[in-house]
Design a protein around this motif. Sequence first.
Motif, PDB file in Angstrom:
ATOM      1  N   LEU A  11       4.727  -6.874   3.453  1.00  0.00           N
ATOM      2  CA  LEU A  11       4.794  -5.478   3.047  1.00  0.00           C
ATOM      3  C   LEU A  11       5.838  -5.319   1.949  1.00  0.00           C
ATOM      4  CD1 LEU A  11       4.135  -2.460   3.505  1.00  0.00           C
ATOM      5  CD2 LEU A  11       5.934  -2.466   5.250  1.00  0.00           C
ATOM      6  N   GLN A  13       7.168  -2.445  -1.351  1.00  0.00           N
ATOM      7  CA  GLN A  13       7.027  -1.149  -1.975  1.00  0.00           C
ATOM      8  C   GLN A  13       6.405  -1.281  -3.357  1.00  0.00           C
ATOM      9  OE1 GLN A  13      10.913   0.701  -1.889  1.00  0.00           O
ATOM     10  NE2 GLN A  13      10.426   1.757   0.019  1.00  0.00           N
ATOM     11  N   ALA A  14       5.753  -0.228  -3.791  1.00  0.00           N
ATOM     12  CA  ALA A  14       5.187  -0.208  -5.140  1.00  0.00           C
ATOM     13  C   ALA A  14       6.279  -0.506  -6.160  1.00  0.00           C
ATOM     14  CB  ALA A  14       4.555   1.148  -5.415  1.00  0.00           C
ATOM     15  N   LYS A  87       1.158  -2.594  -7.144  1.00  0.00           N
ATOM     16  CA  LYS A  87       0.638  -1.243  -6.995  1.00  0.00           C
ATOM     17  C   LYS A  87      -0.062  -1.127  -5.635  1.00  0.00           C
ATOM     18  CE  LYS A  87      -0.487  -1.203 -11.931  1.00  0.00           C
ATOM     19  NZ  LYS A  87      -1.572  -1.030 -12.941  1.00  0.00           N
ATOM     20  N   PRO A  88      -0.181   0.073  -5.113  1.00  0.00           N
ATOM     21  CA  PRO A  88      -0.894   0.236  -3.832  1.00  0.00           C
ATOM     22  C   PRO A  88      -2.308  -0.338  -3.876  1.00  0.00           C
ATOM     23  CG  PRO A  88       0.346   2.207  -4.316  1.00  0.00           C
ATOM     24  CD  PRO A  88       0.474   1.330  -5.531  1.00  0.00           C
ATOM     25  N   GLU A  89      -2.944  -0.289  -5.037  1.00  0.00           N
ATOM     26  CA  GLU A  89      -4.306  -0.827  -5.147  1.00  0.00           C
ATOM     27  C   GLU A  89      -4.352  -2.353  -5.103  1.00  0.00           C
ATOM     28  OE1 GLU A  89      -2.846   1.410  -7.175  1.00  0.00           O
ATOM     29  OE2 GLU A  89      -3.474   1.117  -9.275  1.00  0.00           O
ATOM     30  N   THR A  91      -3.139  -3.847  -2.591  1.00  0.00           N
ATOM     31  CA  THR A  91      -3.219  -4.115  -1.161  1.00  0.00           C
ATOM     32  C   THR A  91      -4.543  -4.794  -0.818  1.00  0.00           C
ATOM     33  OG1 THR A  91      -1.769  -2.286  -0.553  1.00  0.00           O
ATOM     34  CG2 THR A  91      -3.311  -3.061   1.129  1.00  0.00           C
ATOM     35  N   THR A 119       0.435  -5.927   1.591  1.00  0.00           N
ATOM     36  CA  THR A 119       0.372  -4.479   1.695  1.00  0.00           C
ATOM     37  C   THR A 119       1.421  -3.869   0.794  1.00  0.00           C
ATOM     38  OG1 THR A 119      -0.350  -4.643   4.010  1.00  0.00           O
ATOM     39  CG2 THR A 119       0.443  -2.505   3.248  1.00  0.00           C
ATOM     40  N   VAL A 120       0.970  -3.009  -0.105  1.00  0.00           N
ATOM     41  CA  VAL A 120       1.876  -2.358  -1.049  1.00  0.00           C
ATOM     42  C   VAL A 120       1.932  -0.876  -0.702  1.00  0.00           C
ATOM     43  CG1 VAL A 120       2.434  -1.950  -3.453  1.00  0.00           C
ATOM     44  CG2 VAL A 120       1.206  -4.030  -2.804  1.00  0.00           C
ATOM     45  N   SER A 121       3.095  -0.419  -0.340  1.00  0.00           N
ATOM     46  CA  SER A 121       3.256   0.979   0.040  1.00  0.00           C
ATOM     47  C   SER A 121       3.660   1.822  -1.165  1.00  0.00           C
ATOM     48  CB  SER A 121       4.313   1.108   1.135  1.00  0.00           C
ATOM     49  OG  SER A 121       5.564   0.681   0.648  1.00  0.00           O
ATOM     50  N   SER A 122       3.219   3.060  -1.165  1.00  0.00           N
ATOM     51  CA  SER A 122       3.515   3.950  -2.302  1.00  0.00           C
ATOM     52  C   SER A 122       4.807   4.721  -2.080  1.00  0.00           C
ATOM     53  CB  SER A 122       2.354   4.922  -2.490  1.00  0.00           C
ATOM     54  OG  SER A 122       2.126   5.658  -1.308  1.00  0.00           O
TER      55      SER A 122
END
Length: 122
Positions: A11, A13-14, A87-89, A91, A119-122
């Motif tokens: 995991l 962050q963006a 980026k979240p995309e 993920t 997993t990229v969180s926004s």
Amino acid sequence: QVQLIESGGGLVQAGGSLKLSCAASGRTFSTLAMGWFRQAPGKDREFVAFISGSGGITYIADSVKGRFTISRDNPKNTMYLQMNSLKPEDTATYYCTADRALVDMRTRPDHWGKGTLVTVSS
């Protein structure tokens, strides 16, 4: 039989970075083209990048070009995917692939790992 084991997912962050690794066994590593695909939830599997056996040829998908870098360390039988500015995309589950033929790496590589989740969180 070629065995591929991915590691390094997690995991983040963006805007952050991750480095995926793929350890290969079962065949002389330098004879294998190596690469990555990814599959986001509910979407088709997508080609990400490949690298030739010597490391002299690389190809990066437009969707990640400029942010992702593929490399390999043949003495260590390991390939890497450095992912920056995530980026979240991005993920997805990321799969390591291998094939003796470079021409197949974008469409139908012979060998696949089990995947590692990013997993990229926004």
